[in-house]
Write an enzyme that holds these catalytic residues in place. Structure first.
Site, mmCIF file in Angstrom:
data_model
loop_
_atom_site.group_PDB
_atom_site.id
_atom_site.type_symbol
_atom_site.label_atom_id
_atom_site.label_comp_id
_atom_site.label_asym_id
_atom_site.label_seq_id
_atom_site.Cartn_x
_atom_site.Cartn_y
_atom_site.Cartn_z
ATOM 1 N N ARG A 177 0.464 -1.131 -0.067
ATOM 2 C CA ARG A 177 -0.027 -0.275 -0.152
ATOM 3 C C ARG A 177 0.800 1.028 0.194
ATOM 4 O O ARG A 177 0.626 2.517 0.981
ATOM 5 C CB ARG A 177 -1.043 -0.182 0.829
ATOM 6 C CG ARG A 177 -1.485 -1.143 1.853
ATOM 7 C CD ARG A 177 -2.988 -0.914 0.096
ATOM 8 N NE ARG A 177 -3.860 -2.353 -0.210
ATOM 9 C CZ ARG A 177 -3.303 -3.418 -0.113
ATOM 10 N NH1 ARG A 177 -1.835 -4.070 -1.163
ATOM 11 N NH2 ARG A 177 -4.493 -4.268 -0.163
ATOM 12 N N SER A 250 -11.682 -0.026 3.192
ATOM 13 C CA SER A 250 -10.600 -0.800 4.131
ATOM 14 C C SER A 250 -10.523 0.411 4.195
ATOM 15 O O SER A 250 -9.059 1.162 3.676
ATOM 16 C CB SER A 250 -9.624 -1.715 3.728
ATOM 17 O OG SER A 250 -9.857 -2.915 2.894
ATOM 18 N N GLU A 364 -5.885 4.465 5.610
ATOM 19 C CA GLU A 364 -5.182 4.260 4.249
ATOM 20 C C GLU A 364 -5.532 5.337 3.426
ATOM 21 O O GLU A 364 -4.764 5.599 2.436
ATOM 22 C CB GLU A 364 -5.593 2.567 3.681
ATOM 23 C CG GLU A 364 -5.516 2.928 1.954
ATOM 24 C CD GLU A 364 -5.643 0.925 1.618
ATOM 25 O OE1 GLU A 364 -5.683 0.962 0.958
ATOM 26 O OE2 GLU A 364 -6.102 0.168 2.298
#
Length: 375
Positions: A177, A250, A364
């Site tokens: 990520r 998410s 995130e």
């Protein structure tokens, strides 16, 4: 509102249109956030470069918006210009498997088209909301696959050097990520190049819910349908009628920690919840960008930590913002939430997991004008 002079300069650029009414609630999948100074819609890569170059020269703050699936923006008036990339051309060579897609293309439509043309490599990334331009920035991944496995080059507008250039994937420092584009503002993605396989088969499957035989390859259309079914069951496929999908996907990344730290966390779980939950705590080998001496790293499950810290699906049960009723890793807007509501819920979840297990969850999405820490 942007000064009239600046607006006139920007609208003089071919392919740039000004939208004075759009809000970040209109531009993001969380459907929260106030109004930017103005929204610029760029229909060509060159128009985006020219607009960004002008904004940089005049020191006007801006944020590039694709599908808005990874943004949490403050309420009220937001002192930035929103730059929307509306160019979306896609070219696929079915003989070589080479794919080029412009930044404004809808990511899942690119996946769908590649599967329809029997190209393998991104089928496990089906159903992920957002546009192509965000994919390398996040090193998007799901169900055992990451874009880094098929990404070959990225066309960037480098804000520091004023260069519109193709760079190899090795220049992005891709990790879980992460890319060196994320949070740095050094460059804007204009286009990507992917190397897929033209044999109609998926990449080797690794995720347990997709295969009992790790490493097998199956028809891409079959894998895509299975991935979409899994994502829908978790509220991770956009549906305007389903508030569980009014989210940024998410919300927290899975923590990546040294193995010795994972041992400490597991011991803490054992002490508070007992042997059975501790033995079931997910721990998977992980790699991180090289930093100093080699160490052993493991990836933990943010969803598991949230759930076992006492935050069930749908927490707190009512209100403008709750956890998804289908998946504890998604924070959702139940229809009337503000950015402040999402922030408050995120803070509660982060603090609860830290108190229970000593793990600091990291959001995130990109945050604009808001902070997880209290003022």
């Amino acid at each position: 509102m942007l000064d009239k002079f600046f607006t006139q300069q920007l609208t003089a650029i071919d392919g740039v249109d000004v939208d004075p009414t759009a809000s970040f609630a209109d531009l993001t999948t969380l459907r929260v956030g106030g109004k930017p100074r103005v929204t610029l819609r760029c229909s060509l890569p060159g128009s985006a470069v020219a607009a960004l170059r002008y904004l940089e020269k005049e020191s006007i703050p801006f944020i590039v918006v694709g599908g808005g699936s990874n943004l949490l923006v403050a309420d009220g008036e937001v002192d930035v210009v929103a730059v929307v990339l509306d160019f979306a051309a896609v070219d696929m060579d079915t003989e070589t498997g080479l794919v080029r897609a412009q930044a404004g293309a809808v990511w899942d439509e690119v996946v769908e088209e590649s599967v329809g043309k029997s190209l393998g490599g991104i089928e496990c990334l089906s159903g992920i909301p957002g546009s192509v331009g965000a994919v390398p920035v996040q090193n998007v991944g799901a169900y055992g696959a990451e874009i880094s496995e098929v990404l070959t080059r990225v066309r960037l507008y480098n804000l520091r050097t004023d260069a519109d250039e193709w760079v190899p994937v090795s220049d992005l420092d891709l990790a879980y990520r992460y890319s060196n584009l994320k949070f740095t503002g050094r460059a804007v993605v204009l286009e990507v190049e992917l190397q897929l396989t033209p044999d109609g088969l998926s990449r080797p499957l690794r995720f347990g819910q997709l295969t009992d035989n790790p490493g097998e390859r199956r028809p891409v259309a079959q894998v895509r349908e299975e991935v979409l079914a899994l994502r829908r069951s978790k509220g991770m496929v956009l549906d305007a009628a389903d508030h569980d999908t009014w989210s940024a996907g998410s919300f927290f990344t899975n923590p990546v920690v040294e193995s010795s730290v994972a041992d400490v966390i597991q011991d803490r779980v054992r002490a508070t919840l007992g042997d059975a939950p501790a033995d079931r705590m997910p721990r998977h080998p992980a790699t991180v960008p090289a930093q100093g001496e080699p160490s052993s790293y493991e990836k933990l499950s943010a969803a598991w930590l949230i759930d076992n810290a006492g935050f069930a699906k749908g927490y707190p049960g009512s209100g403008p913002a709750t956890l998804s009723t289908k998946h504890t890793l998604a924070l959702t807007n139940r229809g009337t939430a503000t950015a402040a509501d999402i922030v408050a819920l995120a803070r509660t979840i982060r603090d609860g997991v830290r108190e229970a297990f000593g793990v600091e969850l990291v959001p995130e999405p990109v945050w604009v004008g808001v902070s997880l820490d209290k003022d």
